[in-house]
Design a protein around this motif. Structure first.
Motif, mmCIF file in Angstrom:
data_model
loop_
_atom_site.group_PDB
_atom_site.id
_atom_site.type_symbol
_atom_site.label_atom_id
_atom_site.label_comp_id
_atom_site.label_asym_id
_atom_site.label_seq_id
_atom_site.Cartn_x
_atom_site.Cartn_y
_atom_site.Cartn_z
ATOM 1 N N LEU A 68 113.948 -49.917 80.247
ATOM 2 C CA LEU A 68 113.412 -49.470 81.534
ATOM 3 C C LEU A 68 111.888 -49.457 81.534
ATOM 4 C CD1 LEU A 68 114.135 -48.447 84.377
ATOM 5 C CD2 LEU A 68 114.088 -46.120 83.453
ATOM 6 N N ARG A 69 111.269 -49.341 80.356
ATOM 7 C CA ARG A 69 109.803 -49.319 80.299
ATOM 8 C C ARG A 69 109.192 -50.628 80.815
ATOM 9 N NH1 ARG A 69 107.460 -45.042 78.170
ATOM 10 N NH2 ARG A 69 108.734 -43.587 76.970
ATOM 11 N N ARG A 70 109.988 -51.695 80.832
ATOM 12 C CA ARG A 70 109.466 -52.975 81.330
ATOM 13 C C ARG A 70 109.423 -53.035 82.853
ATOM 14 N NH1 ARG A 70 113.449 -56.875 77.856
ATOM 15 N NH2 ARG A 70 113.179 -55.865 75.809
ATOM 16 N N ASN A 71 110.082 -52.110 83.526
ATOM 17 C CA ASN A 71 110.141 -52.113 84.982
ATOM 18 C C ASN A 71 108.753 -51.810 85.551
ATOM 19 O OD1 ASN A 71 110.573 -51.134 87.742
ATOM 20 N ND2 ASN A 71 112.746 -51.238 87.239
ATOM 21 N N ALA A 72 108.274 -52.679 86.451
ATOM 22 C CA ALA A 72 106.931 -52.491 86.995
ATOM 23 C C ALA A 72 106.853 -51.289 87.928
ATOM 24 C CB ALA A 72 106.475 -53.758 87.723
ATOM 25 N N LEU A 88 106.927 -43.066 83.404
ATOM 26 C CA LEU A 88 106.804 -41.646 83.731
ATOM 27 C C LEU A 88 108.180 -41.014 83.858
ATOM 28 C CD1 LEU A 88 105.189 -39.143 84.534
ATOM 29 C CD2 LEU A 88 105.126 -40.019 86.879
ATOM 30 N N LEU A 89 109.122 -41.707 84.511
ATOM 31 C CA LEU A 89 110.469 -41.169 84.634
ATOM 32 C C LEU A 89 111.082 -40.928 83.263
ATOM 33 C CD1 LEU A 89 112.924 -40.455 86.452
ATOM 34 C CD2 LEU A 89 113.658 -42.827 86.145
ATOM 35 N N ARG A 249 103.043 -31.519 89.931
ATOM 36 C CA ARG A 249 101.678 -31.881 90.338
ATOM 37 C C ARG A 249 100.905 -32.456 89.162
ATOM 38 N NH1 ARG A 249 101.999 -27.150 93.703
ATOM 39 N NH2 ARG A 249 101.238 -25.868 91.986
ATOM 40 N N GLU A 250 101.074 -31.833 87.995
ATOM 41 C CA GLU A 250 100.362 -32.312 86.814
ATOM 42 C C GLU A 250 100.850 -33.699 86.397
ATOM 43 O OE1 GLU A 250 99.933 -31.156 82.069
ATOM 44 O OE2 GLU A 250 100.604 -29.644 83.508
ATOM 45 N N ARG A 251 102.160 -33.909 86.410
ATOM 46 C CA ARG A 251 102.704 -35.186 85.938
ATOM 47 C C ARG A 251 102.337 -36.332 86.876
ATOM 48 N NH1 ARG A 251 102.878 -32.082 82.654
ATOM 49 N NH2 ARG A 251 104.575 -31.425 81.256
ATOM 50 N N PHE A 252 102.205 -36.040 88.176
ATOM 51 C CA PHE A 252 101.947 -37.096 89.148
ATOM 52 C C PHE A 252 100.485 -37.145 89.593
ATOM 53 C CE2 PHE A 252 106.521 -36.834 89.427
ATOM 54 C CZ PHE A 252 106.901 -38.152 89.647
ATOM 55 N N HIS A 256 100.181 -43.344 85.265
ATOM 56 C CA HIS A 256 100.676 -43.235 83.894
ATOM 57 C C HIS A 256 99.754 -44.014 82.958
ATOM 58 C CE1 HIS A 256 103.445 -43.568 80.450
ATOM 59 N NE2 HIS A 256 103.951 -42.447 80.925
ATOM 60 N N PRO A 257 99.408 -43.429 81.806
ATOM 61 C CA PRO A 257 98.392 -44.049 80.951
ATOM 62 C C PRO A 257 98.873 -45.253 80.136
ATOM 63 C CG PRO A 257 99.225 -42.037 79.927
ATOM 64 C CD PRO A 257 99.837 -42.110 81.299
ATOM 65 N N SER A 258 100.170 -45.480 80.044
ATOM 66 C CA SER A 258 100.650 -46.548 79.168
ATOM 67 C C SER A 258 100.403 -47.924 79.769
ATOM 68 C CB SER A 258 102.141 -46.375 78.892
ATOM 69 O OG SER A 258 102.896 -46.646 80.055
ATOM 70 N N GLU A 259 100.274 -48.923 78.902
ATOM 71 C CA GLU A 259 100.199 -50.300 79.345
ATOM 72 C C GLU A 259 101.555 -50.735 79.887
ATOM 73 O OE1 GLU A 259 97.550 -52.290 79.439
ATOM 74 O OE2 GLU A 259 96.256 -50.691 78.686
ATOM 75 N N GLN A 260 101.535 -51.678 80.827
ATOM 76 C CA GLN A 260 102.781 -52.213 81.374
ATOM 77 C C GLN A 260 103.348 -53.250 80.408
ATOM 78 O OE1 GLN A 260 104.884 -52.031 84.519
ATOM 79 N NE2 GLN A 260 105.971 -52.990 82.831
#
Length: 268
Positions: A68-72, A88-89, A249-252, A256-260
């Protein structure tokens, strides 16, 4: 004591100890949990949340690469009208499993073996775990599974199991895509939850609701609280809602800091 306070404090205590896992002695030392979940994608994390909230010591062994991490941008997961960052999910699902009391460790499982005492789980780093139950929630990896688990090839390998995830090996379940479910995040998350509830039923746990109700919802009608339920008063409800709003609020607040990531064949 406020209704629901005791059950909540139990969960808090369980989170604080994580798996201060029981130790067994044999030729080697092994960490022991009641449930070991192989795979840290949506199916595995959903299953872990349900077993941990039912007070089963739950350990997730995650090789660290859910597809799922590959999902844009994930746009068909209920509750997010404009979609949600897939990484993030997954992060929030992992956080939810941990808040429920599950432990997560980065590890690739090399072997699961069934014996008279349950399951022996070994990683490719030679770490060993004992478990009463195992949930296989990997994407397509099946080489670690024990004899008695039927694997079918439909272009990719899938585990033969009944609709609720029971395999041919007692105490071993398959969840999500590995169980032949449609390749959709919400389906895999739902099936992970269903498999966990099935495990609880097979383990002869009391009927499991996992529902937080308003104060008096059951008890003011002369009913005992069903197992897994709690009642909370309005003050506690407001406190939990405020905590939830602050966390979201904090999470959104930021992207998200990770690379796609993309398909491994396209990595350069």
């Amino acid at each position: 004591m406020r209704r629901g306070t005791r059950s909540r404090s139990i969960r808090v205590a369980r989170r604080s100890r994580r798996i201060q896992v029981r130790r067994t002695r044999g030729s080697t030392m092994a960490d022991t949990a009641e449930v070991v979940i192989v795979g840290g994608g949506v199916a595995g994390l959903s299953a872990a949340t349900f077993t941990a909230r039912a007070d089963l010591e739950t350990l997730v062994l995650d090789a660290g690469s859910p597809i799922l991490r590959r999902n844009a941008h994930l746009e068909n997961y209920p509750g997010f009208p404009a979609g949600v960052n897939a990484r993030l999910l997954l992060d929030m699902m992992a956080e939810g499993a941990e808040r429920a009391g599950a432990d997560r460790r980065e590890a690739r499982v090399a072997r699961v073996a069934r014996d008279d005492d349950g399951f022996a789980v070994e990683t490719d780093a030679a770490d060993r775990y004992r478990a009463d139950y195992v949930v296989a929630a990997t994407k397509n990896a099946t080489d670690y599974l024990p004899p008695g688990v039927d694997v079918v090839d439909r272009g990719k390998p899938f585990v033969e199991c009944d609709e609720r995830g029971r395999t041919g090996v007692e105490g071993l379940y398959a969840a999500g895509r590995l169980a032949g479910k449609p390749h959709q995040a919400v389906v895999s998350a739902g099936h992970g939850a269903e498999v966990a509830v099935t495990l609880l039923e097979d383990a002869d746990r009391p009927f499991y609701h996992d529902w937080v109700a308003p104060e008096g919802y059951f008890t003011d009608r002369g009913r005992d609280l069903p197992p897994g339920c709690e009642e909370i008063d309005d003050e506690e409800r407001r406190r939990r809602e405020a905590e939830s709003l602050a966390l979201m609020r904090e999470r959104f607040a930021e992207p998200h800091p990770s690379e796609q990531p993309t398909h491994p064949s396209l990595d350069r």
